[in-house]
Design a protein around this motif. Structure first.
Motif, short mmCIF file in Angstrom:
data_model
loop_
_atom_site.label_atom_id
_atom_site.label_comp_id
_atom_site.label_asym_id
_atom_site.label_seq_id
_atom_site.Cartn_x
_atom_site.Cartn_y
_atom_site.Cartn_z
N THR A 131 64.41 -2.64 -4.99
CA THR A 131 64.86 -1.97 -6.22
C THR A 131 66.56 -1.86 -6.05
O THR A 131 67.19 -1.89 -6.76
CB THR A 131 64.48 -0.23 -6.32
OG1 THR A 131 62.96 -0.43 -6.45
CG2 THR A 131 64.79 0.33 -7.61
N ILE A 132 67.07 -1.34 -4.62
CA ILE A 132 68.48 -1.02 -4.68
C ILE A 132 69.20 -2.69 -4.73
O ILE A 132 70.12 -2.71 -5.16
CB ILE A 132 68.65 -0.52 -3.12
CG1 ILE A 132 68.23 0.75 -3.19
CG2 ILE A 132 70.16 -0.88 -2.84
CD1 ILE A 132 68.22 1.41 -1.70
N SER A 133 68.53 -3.72 -4.12
CA SER A 133 69.17 -4.80 -3.98
C SER A 133 69.22 -5.62 -5.57
O SER A 133 69.95 -6.46 -5.83
CB SER A 133 68.55 -5.84 -3.20
OG SER A 133 67.13 -6.19 -3.41
N HIS A 134 68.02 -5.09 -6.41
CA HIS A 134 68.23 -5.87 -7.71
C HIS A 134 68.79 -4.80 -8.57
O HIS A 134 68.77 -5.18 -9.78
CB HIS A 134 66.78 -6.30 -8.21
CG HIS A 134 66.18 -7.35 -7.25
ND1 HIS A 134 65.43 -7.10 -6.20
CD2 HIS A 134 66.46 -8.70 -7.52
CE1 HIS A 134 65.15 -8.33 -5.77
NE2 HIS A 134 65.51 -9.31 -6.45
N GLY A 135 69.00 -3.72 -8.37
CA GLY A 135 69.37 -2.72 -9.38
C GLY A 135 70.77 -2.95 -10.20
O GLY A 135 70.86 -2.02 -11.27
N GLY A 136 71.41 -3.55 -9.86
CA GLY A 136 72.66 -4.01 -10.64
C GLY A 136 73.87 -2.87 -10.69
O GLY A 136 74.77 -2.98 -11.16
N VAL A 137 73.66 -2.08 -9.48
CA VAL A 137 74.60 -1.24 -9.33
C VAL A 137 74.74 -1.04 -7.82
O VAL A 137 73.91 -0.97 -7.10
CB VAL A 137 74.36 0.18 -9.98
CG1 VAL A 137 75.36 1.12 -9.42
CG2 VAL A 137 73.98 0.15 -11.38
#
Length: 266
Positions: A195-201
């Motif tokens: 989630t963190i690596s794909h989160g866009g932020v």
């Protein structure tokens, strides 16, 4: 537990309802993690984190729908592998253990690090294989259709890629002793990391890329470079292999510092 024994004995009703329950847990966990993460940064506190957004374009609902659909298929594949692991465990064919007294406490910590390193190594080379021209179109292209990543991209894969990514832990438990609690913690960490690596932020601090330990961990900016520049940053959790093999974006650290330094003026 008698319930688990029934699964190990391949009792059809127990298998069916357990598989359904496991699928719901995996898929709902994905939806909760992704939904809360996305809305936290993009809606509830969007103005505060806007300078850290990796894309200025608004995420399209059509993309989110496709990602959720693919993620549901991934969750089904994860469910099949999970049920297979439970069956093998109950039949005595795995090294899973339930008592912390079976091994020293330090081993539980070591086993977590060992699994993450093995999984990261496997994924790095799998990822490079999936980028071969003859493989990419059939296996990995579906994931790269999300040029602008979001938290919902984290489970959005072609079915074969989902299978290949998820097979590591079911194979490891056949010979590597892992406490059941360690396995559950690893699964939660895997979801959070994706989630963190794909989160866009980019959520990490400005000095993250310079810290002696933190610089080896992958965040959103690192993986976003992979989706946008394609032939860089293949790692899963760590930047070790990208650094050693020369596949990290050449200007990543400078780009990261430029991105995070903006907050000093906010």
């Amino acid at each position: 537990m008698e319930y688990l024994k029934q699964i190990g004995q391949l009792n059809p009703p127990y298998l069916l309802w357990s598989a359904l329950g496991l699928f719901v847990i995996i898929f709902i966990r994905y939806l909760i993690f992704s939904g809360v993460y996305h809305h936290f940064f993009h809606n509830w506190f969007g103005d505060r984190f806007r300078h850290r957004f990796l894309s200025i374009s608004k995420l399209k609902r059509k993309q989110i729908r496709k990602e959720v659909y693919r993620s549901a298929i991934s969750a089904a594949i994860f469910t099949v592998l999970g049920m297979g692991m439970i069956v093998l465990w109950q039949r005595g064919h795995t090294a899973i253990y339930t008592s912390f007294d079976a091994y020293p406490v330090w081993y539980s910590v070591l086993s977590v690090l060992l699994v993450l390193i093995i999984q990261d190594t496997f994924y790095y080379w799998l990822h490079r294989w999936m980028h071969l021209p003859g493989v990419y179109r059939w296996v990995h292209k579906a994931h790269h259709m999300s040029l602008q990543t979001s938290a919902f991209t984290s489970f959005s894969f072609h079915p074969l890629e989902s299978l290949l990514q998820a097979i590591v832990i079911p194979l490891l438990v056949l010979w590597l002793p892992l406490h059941i609690g360690v396995i559950l913690a690893l699964l939660m960490f895997m979801t959070l990391s994706a989630t963190i690596s794909h989160g866009g932020v980019e959520i990490y601090a400005p000095n993250w890329a310079r810290h002696w330990l933190a610089k080896w961990l992958i965040g959103a900016a690192h993986h976003d470079d992979h989706h946008k520049k394609f032939n860089y940053n293949y790692g899963l959790y760590f930047t070790f292999w990208d650094t050693w093999m020369g596949t990290e974006t050449p200007d990543f650290k400078e780009r990261f510092e430029e991105l995070t330094r903006k907050e000093e003026a906010v």
